[in-house]
Design a protein around this motif. Structure first.
Motif, PDB file in Angstrom:
ATOM      1  N   UNK A  48      -9.365   4.077 -10.172  1.00  0.00           N
ATOM      2  CA  UNK A  48      -9.493   4.494  -8.772  1.00  0.00           C
ATOM      3  C   UNK A  48     -10.916   4.267  -8.312  1.00  0.00           C
ATOM      4  N   UNK A  49     -11.070   3.892  -7.060  1.00  0.00           N
ATOM      5  CA  UNK A  49     -12.423   3.768  -6.529  1.00  0.00           C
ATOM      6  C   UNK A  49     -12.874   5.133  -5.996  1.00  0.00           C
ATOM      7  N   UNK A  83     -14.331   2.026  -1.849  1.00  0.00           N
ATOM      8  CA  UNK A  83     -13.232   1.943  -0.872  1.00  0.00           C
ATOM      9  C   UNK A  83     -13.721   1.493   0.499  1.00  0.00           C
ATOM     10  N   UNK A  84     -12.908   0.707   1.169  1.00  0.00           N
ATOM     11  CA  UNK A  84     -13.248   0.231   2.512  1.00  0.00           C
ATOM     12  C   UNK A  84     -12.123   0.629   3.469  1.00  0.00           C
ATOM     13  N   UNK A 137     -13.219  -8.740  -2.360  1.00  0.00           N
ATOM     14  CA  UNK A 137     -12.406  -7.700  -1.738  1.00  0.00           C
ATOM     15  C   UNK A 137     -11.010  -7.705  -2.347  1.00  0.00           C
ATOM     16  N   UNK A 138     -10.520  -6.516  -2.674  1.00  0.00           N
ATOM     17  CA  UNK A 138      -9.193  -6.399  -3.284  1.00  0.00           C
ATOM     18  C   UNK A 138      -8.317  -5.581  -2.343  1.00  0.00           C
ATOM     19  N   UNK A 139      -7.089  -6.049  -2.112  1.00  0.00           N
ATOM     20  CA  UNK A 139      -6.142  -5.290  -1.290  1.00  0.00           C
ATOM     21  C   UNK A 139      -5.327  -4.404  -2.213  1.00  0.00           C
ATOM     22  N   UNK A 152      -7.096   1.197   1.907  1.00  0.00           N
ATOM     23  CA  UNK A 152      -6.242   0.036   1.690  1.00  0.00           C
ATOM     24  C   UNK A 152      -6.985  -1.112   1.017  1.00  0.00           C
ATOM     25  N   UNK A 153      -8.302  -1.039   1.110  1.00  0.00           N
ATOM     26  CA  UNK A 153      -9.108  -2.156   0.631  1.00  0.00           C
ATOM     27  C   UNK A 153     -10.238  -1.623  -0.227  1.00  0.00           C
ATOM     28  N   UNK A 154     -10.611  -2.436  -1.186  1.00  0.00           N
ATOM     29  CA  UNK A 154     -11.706  -2.021  -2.065  1.00  0.00           C
ATOM     30  C   UNK A 154     -12.668  -3.204  -2.227  1.00  0.00           C
TER      31      UNK A 154
END
Ligand code: BTN
Length: 286
Positions: A48-49, A83-84, A137-139, A152-154
Motif C-alpha cells: 500500500x502507498x 498516492x496521487x 505512474x501506476x494505475x 486511483x493512481x500512485x
C-alpha cells in the motif's frame, strides 16, 4: 563490497518509520529494480502507498528514456510509492522539481559544494551528476467491494544517489559525467556518510515538505533560482515539439523550463531532455 552494518541499518529503518511517512519500509539486499518491485507490489495490491523500498544492489536498474542505471553497492537506490489524486500529467508537473530540490537540500549539510538541480530533477555536485530520478505512474485496480475512497493512481519515485560508488570501475559515460558524494564530503563533518545517513536526511526533508503545511509551488518558485544548474545558461533541449535552444531564464508556475532564443522569444517546456548545457559554477562569481 563493504560489509553491511546491520545495527546501523536497523537504526536507519527505525528512524524512517518513526517519521510516519510510509506505511511500509523495506530494505532489500538485491533486486532487479526497486521501481519495478514497488510498481508490481502496488499493482498486485501486495503493498500500500505510501511505501518505501531500498536496495543495496540492483541487477537491472532502470534510468530515464531507454537508459539503464548503473547500480553498484555504494549507490543509494530507493523508490517511494506516493498516492496521487489524478494520473501524472498536468496537475503534477511540479513533482519532479520537488523531488530534485528535496534531494539537493538533503545533501547540503554533507557536501563541500552546493548541490544543484538540473531541470527537472537530476542533482549535480561540482558540475557532475550525482543523482538521477525516475518517476513513473501506476494505475490501481478499482476495488468495487469498498466504499472508502481510494487513491486511483500512485507515483513511483525512483532515486539513485552515488554515495560511495567505485567510479574507477564505472562505464566510461559515468566516469566522465558522473560523480560520487564521497568525493565531496565537507571537511568539518565528523560522522560517517553512509547510504543510511543520506536516506535518513532525505526522508526528513521529504517529511517536512509534506507535513509543515508548505505551499509546494510557492516553495519551489522561491528556492529554484539558487539551485538551478541551468539558470542563465545556454541550453539545447529535445521536447515533444522538436529541439529548443536558448538561454534558460527560469521556470514558470507549472515548473516548465523557460528558454529564450536569440530573437528573445520564450518557449516554456514542460517535458523534455536537456541535450547540452554550459554548466554554471555555483561557487563562482557569475
Ligand atoms: C536517470 O536516468 O537519471 C534516472 C535514474 C533513476 C535510478 C533509480 S535507482 C532506484 C530506482 N530503481 C530503478 O530501477 N531506477 C531508479
Amino acid at each position: 563490497m563493504r560489509p553491511i552494518d546491520s545495527a546501523r541499518r536497523q537504526a536507519a529503518i527505525d528512524e524512517i518509520r518513526s517519521t510516519g511517512s510510509f506505511r511500509s519500509v523495506q530494505w532489500l539486499e538485491a533486486i532487479d529494480s526497486t521501481n519495478r518491485y514497488l510498481a508490481d507490489g502496488i499493482r498486485q495490491m501486495q503493498l500500500d502507498s505510501p511505501a518505501l523500498v531500498v536496495a543495496d544492489l540492483q541487477t537491472a536498474g532502470v534510468g530515464r528514456g531507454s537508459n539503464q542505471w548503473w547500480s553498484p553497492s555504494g549507490c543509494l537506490m530507493f523508490s517511494m510509492a506516493i498516492p496521487l489524486a489524478s494520473p501524472l500529467g498536468h496537475e503534477h508537473t511540479m513533482l519532479p522539481l520537488q523531488v530534485g530540490l528535496a534531494i539537493a537540500q538533503s545533501l547540503e549539510p554533507i557536501a563541500s559544494v552546493r548541490p544543484m538541480v538540473k531541470w527537472p530533477n537530476d542533482v549535480y555536485l561540482g558540475g557532475k551528476k550525482v543523482c538521477g530520478v525516475l518517476i513513473e505512474c501506476v494505475a490501481l485496480p478499482r476495488d468495487a467491494s469498498t466504499s472508502t475512497p481510494q487513491p486511483q493512481w500512485v507515483a513511483i519515485i525512483g532515486v539513485g544517489i552515488n554515495c560511495q560508488v567505485p567510479l574507477e570501475s564505472a562505464p566510461e559515460s559515468i566516469r566522465s559525467r558522473g560523480t560520487s558524494l564521497h568525493q565531496w564530503i565537507r571537511g568539518d563533518r565528523t560522522e560517517q556518510t553512509t547510504t543510511e545517513s543520506v536516506l535518513v536526511n532525505f526522508v526528513h526533508e521529504w517529511h517536512d515538505l509534506h507535513n509543515k503545511q508548505i505551499d509546494a509551488p510557492k516553495w519551489i518558485a522561491q528556492v529554484w533560482p539558487d539551485r538551478s544548474l541551468l539558470h542563465d545558461n545556454w541550453v539545447q533541449i529535445k521536447h515533444p515539439g522538436g529541439i529548443a535552444s536558448g538561454r534558460c531564464i527560469g521556470i514558470d508556475e507549472r515548473g516548465a523550463l523557460l528558454v529564450q532564443n536569440e530573437q528573445l522569444q520564450t518557449s516554456s517546456i514542460l517535458a523534455g531532455e536537456v541535450l547540452s548545457f554550459q554548466a554554471r559554477d555555483p561557487d563562482g562569481l557569475d
